[in-house]
Enzyme design. Structure first.
Site, PDB file in Angstrom:
ATOM      1  N   GLN A  68       0.611  -8.242   0.067  1.00  0.00           N
ATOM      2  CA  GLN A  68      -0.408  -7.216  -0.163  1.00  0.00           C
ATOM      3  C   GLN A  68       0.059  -6.237  -1.244  1.00  0.00           C
ATOM      4  O   GLN A  68       1.163  -5.706  -1.168  1.00  0.00           O
ATOM      5  CB  GLN A  68      -0.688  -6.477   1.165  1.00  0.00           C
ATOM      6  CG  GLN A  68      -1.802  -5.459   1.080  1.00  0.00           C
ATOM      7  CD  GLN A  68      -3.172  -6.079   0.813  1.00  0.00           C
ATOM      8  OE1 GLN A  68      -3.487  -7.161   1.331  1.00  0.00           O
ATOM      9  NE2 GLN A  68      -3.969  -5.434  -0.010  1.00  0.00           N
ATOM     10  N   LYS A  73      -7.790  -9.324   6.915  1.00  0.00           N
ATOM     11  CA  LYS A  73      -7.448 -10.709   6.557  1.00  0.00           C
ATOM     12  C   LYS A  73      -6.945 -11.463   7.787  1.00  0.00           C
ATOM     13  O   LYS A  73      -7.295 -12.632   8.005  1.00  0.00           O
ATOM     14  CB  LYS A  73      -6.401 -10.728   5.442  1.00  0.00           C
ATOM     15  CG  LYS A  73      -6.966 -10.251   4.104  1.00  0.00           C
ATOM     16  CD  LYS A  73      -5.890  -9.999   3.053  1.00  0.00           C
ATOM     17  CE  LYS A  73      -6.485  -9.321   1.829  1.00  0.00           C
ATOM     18  NZ  LYS A  73      -5.492  -8.965   0.812  1.00  0.00           N
ATOM     19  N   ASP A  94      -3.213 -16.226  -3.153  1.00  0.00           N
ATOM     20  CA  ASP A  94      -3.907 -15.237  -3.987  1.00  0.00           C
ATOM     21  C   ASP A  94      -4.092 -15.708  -5.433  1.00  0.00           C
ATOM     22  O   ASP A  94      -4.772 -15.058  -6.212  1.00  0.00           O
ATOM     23  CB  ASP A  94      -3.114 -13.923  -4.007  1.00  0.00           C
ATOM     24  CG  ASP A  94      -3.550 -12.971  -2.903  1.00  0.00           C
ATOM     25  OD1 ASP A  94      -4.745 -12.993  -2.539  1.00  0.00           O
ATOM     26  OD2 ASP A  94      -2.694 -12.214  -2.404  1.00  0.00           O
TER      27      ASP A  94
END
Ligand code: NAD
Length: 292
Positions: free
Chosen positions: A94, A50, A117
């Site tokens: 994460q 990422k 997200d």
């Protein structure tokens, strides 16, 4: 039947990233904080991918590596600092987090305006209410793949079977497809007659994590198959990444199919970058720095 269309997420993501890079020239200060707690090897690989993707399109990554022993209070404090930092446009944590941390509480602490997200209940709520198509990155990536064949195949009125009911893939993807007026069935581990159900589908999306769960006899001729699964298997040549679909035997049955690797995986990262740009457009440019 004609050869199936290979939905190559690697090629499409490269194109999408190039398009975004051109747009982002106009906003060079865009930044994404990536929080990684602990030293899980797979999570490290995902976060590094990422970070690299951000750098490639001109987004400024802010890597935040935290000890696996961090307390929940310390992590929430760190997120609060990032929430209040007007130079940070997006925050991701994460997953999975170590067991002593409550993921729901942690995700809920992210400012929804920076929730790249789309895991915050506020953003998920808007998606489920049908008032927004801002969604988790894998779902957005799947929609990008389907959009790439829109001239030959349209989503509207199609029967879709989604196998896997997770909050990060199955459920939000169902909501996006419902917004496009498809008819959706979501299957999960307790679903009966999975084969019969799949045989009714114009589109099968599978996100389970089980090798060869979808076999040729479960796919009707001319269906589209999107394989989200990621499974590492041992072969004589070493470790190999495969999906949930018996790709070699299923592909000729389909109108279009994603490979694994180079299918949904690269699209997820590309979609994450688009999510960041979406948040920036929605909240930062319009509301004059009002990110708190
Ligand atoms: P999860 O474990 O949260 O959910 C799995 C779902 O599969 C559950 O709803 C469960 O009920 C269902 N299931 C389990 N066994 C089943 C069976 N035999 N038949 C039907 N349904 C069954 O998983 P997740 O986080 O959604 O991930 C699923 C897979 O997708 C994993 O392989 C993961 O690595 C992969 N994934 C890939 C990407 C990507 O970008 N390519 C992104 C996210 C997840």
């Amino acid at each position: 039947m004609n050869n199936p269309i290979l939905l190559n997420g690697y090629t499409l993501s490269q194109k999408k990233n190039e398009d975004l890079k051109k747009i982002l020239v106009k906003c060079p200060s865009l930044s994404l904080a990536t929080i990684l707690v602990g030293d899980d090897k797979a999570s490290h690989i995902y976060v590094q991918a990422k970070i690299k993707a951000c750098q490639n399109v001109g987004i400024n990554p802010i890597p935040v590596f935290l000890s696996k022993d961090i307390t929940e209070q310390e992590l929430l404090k760190k997120i609060e600092l990032l929430n209040n930092d007007s130079t940070v446009h997006g925050i991701l944590v994460q997953l999975p987090l170590p067991d002593h941390l409550n993921s729901h509480k942690v995700l809920e602490s992210i400012n929804p305006k920076k929730d790249v997200d789309c895991f915050h209940p506020f953003n998920i709520g808007n998606l489920y209410a049908g008032v927004s198509d801002f969604a988790p990155a894998t779902s957005v990536g799947i929609m990008m793949l389907l959009d790439s064949i829109r001239e030959q195949w349209s989503i509207e009125s199609k029967n879709v079977v989604i196998v896997g009911a997770s909050n990060i893939v199955g459920k939000p993807t169902a909501m996006l497809l419902l917004q496009k007026e498809a008819t959706i069935t979501i299957a999960h581990k307790k679903t009966k007659n999975l084969k019969e159900l799949c045989l009714t589908a114009d589109l099968i999306i599978i996100a389970v994590g089980k090798v060869n769960l979808i076999t040729k006899d479960m796919v009707r001729k001319g269906a589209v198959v999107i394989d989200v699964g990621m499974n590492r298997i041992q072969t004589e040549q070493g470790t190999k990444l495969v999906g949930d679909v018996d790709f070699e035997n299923v592909k000729d049955q389909t109108f279009a199919i994603t490979p694994v690797p180079k299918g949904v995986g690269p699209m997820t990262i590309s979609a994450l970058l688009y999510n960041l740009y979406f948040l920036y457009q929605q909240h930062y440019t319009k509301n004059n720095n009002d990110l708190r």
